[in-house]
Design a protein around this motif. Structure first.
Motif, PDB file in Angstrom:
ATOM      1  N   TRP A 159      -7.311   5.525   2.872  1.00 10.60           N
ATOM      2  CA  TRP A 159      -7.645   4.111   3.063  1.00 10.60           C
ATOM      3  C   TRP A 159      -9.132   3.948   3.372  1.00 10.60           C
ATOM      4  CZ3 TRP A 159      -3.147   2.779   6.945  1.00 10.60           C
ATOM      5  CH2 TRP A 159      -1.924   2.886   6.260  1.00 10.60           C
ATOM      6  N   VAL A 196       0.844  -1.195   0.000  1.00 14.22           N
ATOM      7  CA  VAL A 196       0.000   0.000   0.000  1.00 14.22           C
ATOM      8  C   VAL A 196       0.881   1.247   0.000  1.00 14.22           C
ATOM      9  CG1 VAL A 196      -1.734   1.304   1.282  1.00 14.22           C
ATOM     10  CG2 VAL A 196      -1.871  -1.202   1.168  1.00 14.22           C
ATOM     11  N   GLY A 247      -9.237  -1.614   1.556  1.00 16.13           N
ATOM     12  CA  GLY A 247      -7.980  -1.601   2.283  1.00 16.13           C
ATOM     13  C   GLY A 247      -7.941  -2.393   3.572  1.00 16.13           C
TER      14      GLY A 247
END
Length: 268
Positions: A156, A149, A203
């Motif tokens: 997120w 990420v 996420g």
């Protein structure tokens, strides 16, 4: 061979017992098994089919959601036996009853208390997710590999389940989540939500209550795709008998998991 065979069992049981009743449940085919918990004839029939066929494949105890509802002692096999099957015949029963497509049929294999293989079949999407400990995760035979990420926390997006958290803990979690991106409202089925993380579409996930048939399949899927699924204290997820509410945080990569824990659990 085992991975393909169990997928076949779930697909066939779904076609026989679940899909014909989707948006076609008759009066009396939806019951309350416990206060606030519903079950349908599709759940019960699919579990019987899956349990029988899994035992033929590997003769170990089957810990099914509906069987445990009738006899909670069956869940002890997850730790008392060297191996056990876990089955969720219709994950997202409320969605199924309401005619929403967000439901799944799931199974896992547990050895010595650890999930070693898992299967998620999404009937409406005609998509199968599988994972094998140490060997990887797949969507319809395509290997899943999550990228690191690179976006900041304020971008997120994830799902935060606070229903079973005693207040003010739930309020504090929601307040802490303001530091992140917009929360997804959730899909009402772990068999839909975990694959969203494994696919890179979401996420993170945070759950408080972690029934084993709901979380064993997806936790292994995300972990084998390169993410992390762990208890709030950092210990890896292990399926346990119903009753625990010690929380579970799932993220698309291990570093993101650490950052999320610091943000979400501050003061909780």
């Amino acid at each position: 061979m085992l991975m393909e065979k169990v997928t076949e069992i779930l697909v066939e049981a779904s076609a026989e017992a679940v899909e014909p009743r989707f948006r076609a449940l008759a009066d009396g085919e939806v019951m309350e098994k416990a206060p606030g918990e519903i079950v349908t004839v599709a759940d019960r029939e699919a579990e019987r089919i899956i349990a029988r066929r899994l035992r033929e494949l590997l003769p170990v105890p089957v810990v099914g959601e509906e069987a445990v509802a009738a006899d909670p002692e069956l869940a002890r096999a997850l730790h008392a036996e060297p191996a056990a099957w876990l089955v969720d015949p219709v994950d997202g029963t409320r969605n199924f009853v309401a005619g929403r497509s967000s439901y799944a049929v799931m199974a896992s294999l547990v050895r010595h208390g650890e999930t070693v293989a898992s299967w998620i079949w999404q009937p409406c999407a005609r998509t199968a997710y599988t994972a094998e400990l140490g060997a990887g995760a797949w969507r319809d035979g395509e290997r899943l590999a999550l990228a690191k990420v690179a976006t900041p926390p304020e971008e997120w997006t994830g799902i935060l389940k606070t229903r079973y958290i005693a207040h003010p803990g739930g309020h504090r979690l929601l307040s802490n989540a303001l530091a992140l991106g917009p929360l997804d409202p959730g899909r009402g089925a772990a068999g839909i939500e975990y694959p969203l993380v494994a696919d890179g579409a979401l996420g993170f996930l945070l759950y408080w209550r972690t029934l084993p048939w709901d979380h064993a399949p997806g936790s292994l899927l995300v972990t084998e795709a390169g993410g992390r699924s762990a208890r709030f204290d950092g210990s890896p997820y292990r399926p346990e008998a119903p009753g625990g509410t010690n929380g579970l945080l799932v993220a698309a990569d291990p570093e993101q998991w650490e950052t999320l824990r610091g943000i979400l659990l501050e003061g909780v």
